[in-house]
Write a protein that holds these residues in place. Structure first.
Motif, PDB file in Angstrom:
ATOM      1  N   ASP A 132     121.071 125.544  83.100  1.00 29.79           N
ATOM      2  CA  ASP A 132     121.502 126.677  83.637  1.00 29.79           C
ATOM      3  C   ASP A 132     120.460 127.436  83.946  1.00 29.79           C
ATOM      4  O   ASP A 132     119.498 127.641  83.873  1.00 29.79           O
ATOM      5  CB  ASP A 132     122.560 127.560  82.509  1.00 29.79           C
ATOM      6  CG  ASP A 132     123.120 128.920  82.950  1.00 29.79           C
ATOM      7  OD1 ASP A 132     123.628 128.778  84.113  1.00 29.79           O
ATOM      8  OD2 ASP A 132     123.097 129.705  82.289  1.00 29.79           O
ATOM      9  N   ASP A 158     121.114 131.436  85.433  1.00 27.84           N
ATOM     10  CA  ASP A 158     121.174 132.808  85.113  1.00 27.84           C
ATOM     11  C   ASP A 158     121.328 133.011  83.491  1.00 27.84           C
ATOM     12  O   ASP A 158     122.130 132.507  82.774  1.00 27.84           O
ATOM     13  CB  ASP A 158     122.594 133.554  85.651  1.00 27.84           C
ATOM     14  CG  ASP A 158     122.255 134.980  85.903  1.00 27.84           C
ATOM     15  OD1 ASP A 158     121.402 135.253  86.387  1.00 27.84           O
ATOM     16  OD2 ASP A 158     123.366 135.630  85.432  1.00 27.84           O
ATOM     17  N   GLY A 159     120.136 133.750  82.955  1.00 28.18           N
ATOM     18  CA  GLY A 159     120.260 134.028  81.635  1.00 28.18           C
ATOM     19  C   GLY A 159     119.469 132.928  80.931  1.00 28.18           C
ATOM     20  O   GLY A 159     119.202 132.896  79.714  1.00 28.18           O
ATOM     21  N   ASP A 183     122.986 129.486  78.428  1.00 24.47           N
ATOM     22  CA  ASP A 183     123.095 130.773  77.302  1.00 24.47           C
ATOM     23  C   ASP A 183     124.390 131.191  77.130  1.00 24.47           C
ATOM     24  O   ASP A 183     124.758 131.994  76.177  1.00 24.47           O
ATOM     25  CB  ASP A 183     122.338 132.004  78.310  1.00 24.47           C
ATOM     26  CG  ASP A 183     123.027 132.472  79.372  1.00 24.47           C
ATOM     27  OD1 ASP A 183     123.547 131.560  79.999  1.00 24.47           O
ATOM     28  OD2 ASP A 183     123.293 133.681  79.536  1.00 24.47           O
ATOM     29  N   ASP A 196     128.366 126.821  79.235  1.00 21.02           N
ATOM     30  CA  ASP A 196     127.354 125.784  79.464  1.00 21.02           C
ATOM     31  C   ASP A 196     127.700 124.698  78.085  1.00 21.02           C
ATOM     32  O   ASP A 196     127.626 123.455  78.456  1.00 21.02           O
ATOM     33  CB  ASP A 196     126.023 126.403  79.044  1.00 21.02           C
ATOM     34  CG  ASP A 196     125.852 127.189  80.014  1.00 21.02           C
ATOM     35  OD1 ASP A 196     125.938 127.108  81.350  1.00 21.02           O
ATOM     36  OD2 ASP A 196     125.013 128.508  79.678  1.00 21.02           O
TER      37      ASP A 196
HETATM   38 MG   LIG Z   1     123.946 131.542  82.294  1.00 20.02          MG
END
Ligand SMILES: [Mg+2]
Length: 263
Positions: free
Chosen positions: A15, A17-18, A210, A215
């Motif tokens: 993933d 973002d984060g 995250d 996810d």
């Molecule tokens: Mg994320």
């Protein structure tokens, strides 16, 4: 004989973002981990529910932050949606989306009057009275609703805001039609990632994310092991539910260190 995580997996799906970055900056250790994986000959896929970005702009943005990623390794929700439409040999669509993500749909015929599919991505301020009513009328006239991501809210830009899935649900409620969702945790986007990786055994792939709801749940549904990173939008209560990751790390750096540690 001792083993390490690197022995267990041939490919890693990240993933964005984060996990690799957050609010404009790469996480410490993320770039180094990508380098380690490259040296080991592992395959990489970057899987993001971003609809505004194209593969090209997403890869360029990561490279600008020191994360060496190729365009062909990136699967965005907009790309996966366009792939779905190509696979179903869509005759026409009407695309509701802003940003460079529109690039992915260049070869798909647009029909503003009688589209076969109404395709909903992030329209930002374009999610207005006019646009949503236009979408409503196209759906009532027979268009099929495809929604790029199921998430209803997003706080990745700092403030909590409504996002694509919320508008998708509104149209579902108003028309009685069930939408097809493509992004995580739906199977569609994971199928696109596995296809691009060309890995036969999905148990040899690990998803690093995250968010449990997208996810980790998506990986579980797709039969892929998963590692949760306690960063980005993670909150401890996300781990109280039924869906559990196979591994949990405090940071991407901690995962990088664990990757080659023998146990
Ligand atoms: Mg994320």
């Amino acid at each position: 004989m001792s083993i390490c995580l690197a022995d267990l997996f041939d490919a890693v799906i990240f993933d964005v973002d984060g996990v690799l970055e957050y609010q404009g900056r790469a996480y410490p250790g993320a770039g180094e981990f990508l380098d380690v994986l490259r040296r080991q000959g592992k395959k990489l896929s970057i899987l993001t529910n971003s609809t505004l970005k194209s593969r090209r702009t997403c890869a360029a943005g990561l490279r600008a932050k020191g994360l060496e990623v190729g365009e062909a390794e990136v699967i965005t929700a907009s790309f996966a949606t366009a792939q779905y439409l190509r696979a179903t040999k869509a005759r026409s669509c009407w695309l509701m989306l802003q940003g460079e993500g529109r690039e992915e749909f260049r070869d798909l015929p647009q029909d503003p009057e009688h589209p076969e599919f109404l395709v909903l991505g992030d329209c930002r301020e374009g999610f207005g009275f006019e646009q949503m009513n236009r979408a409503l009328r196209l759906l009532v006239a027979g268009a099929r609703l495809v929604v790029m991501i199921p998430e209803r809210t997003d706080s990745s830009l700092g403030q909590l805001e409504l996002t694509v899935g919320a508008y998708g649900r509104m149209l579902e409620e108003a028309t009685g039609q069930r939408a097809l969702y493509v992004g995580k945790p739906s199977r569609g986007i994971f199928a696109a990632a596995l296809q691009s990786l060309g890995v036969r055994n999905r148990r040899r792939v690990v998803m690093v994310g995250d968010k449990v709801a997208t996810d980790i749940l998506g990986a579980r549904r797709a039969g892929i092991p998963s590692a949760l990173i306690r960063s980005g939008e993670f909150r401890e209560d996300h781990l109280m539910g039924k869906t559990q990751p196979d591994y949990v790390f405090d940071s991407i750096r901690q995962l990088k260190e664990a990757w080659t540690t023998r146990f």
